[in-house]
Design a protein around this motif. Structure first.
Motif, short mmCIF file in Angstrom:
data_model
loop_
_atom_site.label_atom_id
_atom_site.label_comp_id
_atom_site.label_asym_id
_atom_site.label_seq_id
_atom_site.Cartn_x
_atom_site.Cartn_y
_atom_site.Cartn_z
N ALA A 306 -31.04 -3.23 -10.08
CA ALA A 306 -29.85 -3.95 -10.30
C ALA A 306 -30.07 -5.29 -11.03
O ALA A 306 -29.03 -5.89 -11.86
CB ALA A 306 -29.24 -4.33 -8.95
N GLY A 307 -31.05 -6.06 -10.28
CA GLY A 307 -31.49 -7.36 -10.97
C GLY A 307 -31.63 -7.30 -12.47
O GLY A 307 -31.22 -7.98 -13.22
N PHE A 308 -32.95 -6.34 -12.88
CA PHE A 308 -33.18 -6.39 -14.06
C PHE A 308 -32.17 -5.85 -14.79
O PHE A 308 -32.43 -5.99 -16.07
CB PHE A 308 -34.77 -5.72 -14.14
N GLY A 309 -31.51 -4.87 -14.50
CA GLY A 309 -30.48 -4.26 -15.28
C GLY A 309 -29.13 -4.86 -15.29
O GLY A 309 -28.08 -3.76 -15.35
N ARG A 310 -28.99 -5.93 -15.15
CA ARG A 310 -27.90 -6.59 -14.91
C ARG A 310 -26.71 -6.48 -16.13
O ARG A 310 -25.52 -6.31 -15.78
CB ARG A 310 -28.24 -8.25 -14.83
N HIS A 311 -27.25 -6.34 -17.23
CA HIS A 311 -26.24 -5.89 -18.41
C HIS A 311 -26.22 -4.42 -18.63
O HIS A 311 -25.73 -4.28 -19.61
CB HIS A 311 -26.95 -6.89 -19.59
N SER A 312 -26.63 -3.62 -17.95
CA SER A 312 -26.55 -2.17 -18.25
C SER A 312 -25.73 -1.58 -16.94
O SER A 312 -26.22 -1.50 -15.91
CB SER A 312 -28.08 -1.68 -18.19
N ILE A 313 -24.54 -0.84 -17.51
CA ILE A 313 -24.04 -0.10 -16.55
C ILE A 313 -24.57 1.02 -15.93
O ILE A 313 -24.33 1.50 -14.75
CB ILE A 313 -22.44 0.43 -17.15
N PHE A 314 -25.73 1.50 -16.76
CA PHE A 314 -26.34 2.73 -16.35
C PHE A 314 -27.37 2.24 -15.06
O PHE A 314 -27.61 2.98 -14.17
CB PHE A 314 -27.11 3.45 -17.42
N ALA A 315 -27.99 1.22 -15.27
CA ALA A 315 -28.96 0.56 -14.30
C ALA A 315 -28.21 0.35 -12.86
O ALA A 315 -28.58 0.67 -12.03
CB ALA A 315 -29.71 -0.72 -14.99
N LEU A 316 -27.07 -0.31 -13.12
CA LEU A 316 -26.16 -0.83 -12.14
C LEU A 316 -25.67 0.38 -11.32
O LEU A 316 -25.75 0.64 -10.17
CB LEU A 316 -24.86 -1.59 -12.42
N GLY A 317 -25.27 1.35 -12.25
CA GLY A 317 -24.81 2.45 -11.24
C GLY A 317 -25.98 3.54 -10.71
O GLY A 317 -25.82 3.93 -9.53
N GLY A 318 -27.22 3.58 -11.33
CA GLY A 318 -28.34 4.11 -10.60
C GLY A 318 -28.67 3.33 -9.55
O GLY A 318 -29.00 3.98 -8.55
N ALA A 319 -28.75 1.99 -9.20
CA ALA A 319 -29.00 1.18 -8.34
C ALA A 319 -27.96 1.44 -7.03
O ALA A 319 -28.50 1.50 -5.90
CB ALA A 319 -28.87 -0.42 -8.74
N ALA A 320 -26.75 1.73 -7.51
CA ALA A 320 -25.81 2.02 -6.48
C ALA A 320 -26.14 3.09 -5.88
O ALA A 320 -25.91 3.31 -4.57
CB ALA A 320 -24.48 2.15 -7.11
N VAL A 321 -26.33 4.47 -6.62
CA VAL A 321 -26.62 5.84 -5.93
C VAL A 321 -27.73 5.76 -5.10
O VAL A 321 -27.95 6.02 -3.84
CB VAL A 321 -26.80 6.79 -7.04
N LEU A 322 -28.89 4.69 -5.35
CA LEU A 322 -30.09 4.94 -4.53
C LEU A 322 -29.86 3.99 -3.48
O LEU A 322 -30.33 4.25 -2.30
CB LEU A 322 -30.99 4.20 -5.44
N LEU A 323 -29.08 2.97 -3.60
CA LEU A 323 -28.88 2.11 -2.44
C LEU A 323 -28.21 2.79 -1.47
O LEU A 323 -28.52 2.91 -0.41
CB LEU A 323 -28.12 0.89 -2.82
N ASP A 324 -27.01 3.58 -1.78
CA ASP A 324 -26.27 4.29 -0.77
C ASP A 324 -27.06 5.30 -0.09
O ASP A 324 -26.81 5.72 1.11
CB ASP A 324 -24.97 5.02 -1.47
N MET A 325 -27.98 6.04 -0.72
CA MET A 325 -28.61 7.13 -0.38
C MET A 325 -29.82 6.62 0.86
O MET A 325 -29.87 7.17 1.71
CB MET A 325 -29.75 7.87 -1.46
N GLY A 326 -30.50 5.46 0.41
CA GLY A 326 -31.12 4.81 1.27
C GLY A 326 -30.54 4.49 2.77
O GLY A 326 -30.92 4.69 3.74
#
Length: 402
Positions: A306-326
């Motif tokens: 999420a930090g490195f992908g601040r300007h990418s909606i795909f990076a933020l979305g992937g971070a959201a899924v990974l976060l919720d799974m954890g």
């Protein structure tokens, strides 16, 4: 051991030797999801509420903090009653109070009253943490993790989908309608549970003061309870840090999303719900310790993405899924551990576990609001990654069970 069911229980919802019927498990999952959603409707609405009530980001973020503090209070003061009071009656009463507080929130003329109403209904929606031990009591030992995982999947879906549903409804009508519609659903749910749930006999005859004292004694007695609660506090602190502030990122450059866009982004995170039944099976197969480490590491990685992908909606979305799974994985693994410690005290054990969990969330929300205001999204990403890494360091001190 399955809970005794009285003759007055509806025939199609009575537990059997193989466990509770699927219809009852589904009802409990839906009830948990609809109820816990009330804690999260405000998160994607913060930008709108800030403009409506003319408050800054930190003040608006205080609404999320207030709901988590209220929930923690309910966990400490109300959930222990699940071992003392017949659960069907207790659930109906708490849901009735929740409905009334939601009406007050929907009609609030100022931010102060909205904050007060939010504190009140967040205290009583702890009914979900009475229903989860209820499901654990209905389940036989060999499938308890799976059944609790199924009920928790409903709860976690409510957490994640609430943001999307709240955003879409607020965009089509107003933020007030979100609270008023939910009030109606809580009233209907109270009537449904009153009719459909089997009776669960109390497991304790302690007076209220003694019940609270025994809850603290359980926390002192059971080291695994303290350990799992602290793991989950770091995880939910990270979870709350992300979801409290990500709406600010999505409504600013380069995205400039409106209310609907923020709500649809929240829907992406709901993909993490699929991990809940798997986590229950991992628990049943004795994989609690290794999967805890995997989940903690995955959550820290989510914030790096999420930090490195601040300007990418795909990076933020992937971070959201990974976060919720954890977060979901460690939550279910932790409940599997604590529900085995003392079957007669499951509501009180869950009280300590979830109260610590939500205090961590309240701290994460508040720190994230301050971090975003002072140093932006990068500071939130560092904070979010640091919390599960603290949990992972603590996990390294855990002794392997023989």
């Amino acid at each position: 051991m399955p809970v005794p069911v009285t003759a007055s229980s509806p025939a199609d919802t009575r537990p059997t030797a193989s466990g509770p019927p699927r219809r009852l498990v589904l009802l409990l999952a839906v009830a948990c999801g609809l109820t816990v959603a009330n804690l999260y409707y405000a998160q994607p609405l913060l930008s709108s509420l800030r403009q409506v009530f003319h408050v800054d980001e930190a003040t608006a973020g205080g609404l999320v903090t207030a709901t988590q503090i209220g929930y923690a209070l309910g966990l400490l003061l109300l959930v222990p009653l699940g071992d003392r009071v017949e659960n069907r009656r207790l659930a109906t009463l708490l849901l009735g109070i929740t409905a009334g507080a939601l009406v007050l929130a929907g009609l609030a003329p100022g931010f102060g009253l909205l904050l007060t109403a939010s504190l009140l209904f967040s205290t009583t929606v702890v009914v979900v943490q009475i229903l989860v031990p209820f499901a654990a009591d209905l389940a036989p030992d060999h499938s308890r993790g799976r059944i609790v995982g199924q009920v928790m999947s409903g709860l976690l879906a409510g957490i994640l989908l609430s943001r999307t549903l709240g955003s879409l409804l607020a965009d089509a009508t107003s933020w007030r309608v979100v609270y008023l519609v939910s009030a109606g659903m809580m009233a209907l749910l109270a009537l449904t549970l009153r009719t459909a749930l089997p009776q669960r006999h109390p497991t304790s005859t302690l007076r209220y003061r003694e019940l609270l004292r025994s809850t603290l004694q359980l926390a002192r007695k059971h080291a695994p309870l303290r350990r799992r609660a602290l793991y989950q506090a770091t995880m939910f602190g990270a979870f709350s840090a992300f979801w409290t502030t990500v709406s600010y990122v999505l409504t600013s450059a380069p995205f400039h999303y409106g209310q609907v866009g923020v709500g649809l982004f929240a829907l992406v995170g709901a993909g993490g719900v699929a991990i809940a039944p798997l986590a229950g099976r991992w628990a049943d197969h004795g994989l609690v310790r290794p999967m805890t480490a995997v989940a903690l590491a995955a959550t820290a990685s989510a914030f790096a993405l999420a930090g490195f992908g601040r300007h990418s909606i795909f990076a933020l979305g992937g971070a959201a899924v990974l976060l919720d799974m954890g977060v979901q994985t460690t939550l279910i693994l932790g409940q599997h551990v604590i529900f085995q410690l003392d079957p007669a005290s499951r509501a009180r054990l869950n009280s300590v576990y979830m109260a610590t969990f939500f205090l961590g969330g309240a701290l994460g929300s508040e720190l994230a609001s301050l971090a975003y205001r002072s140093h932006g999204w990068t500071a939130v990403a560092v904070l979010g990654a640091g919390l599960p890494l603290l949990g992972l360091a603590y996990w390294g001190t855990e002794r392997r069970s023989r």
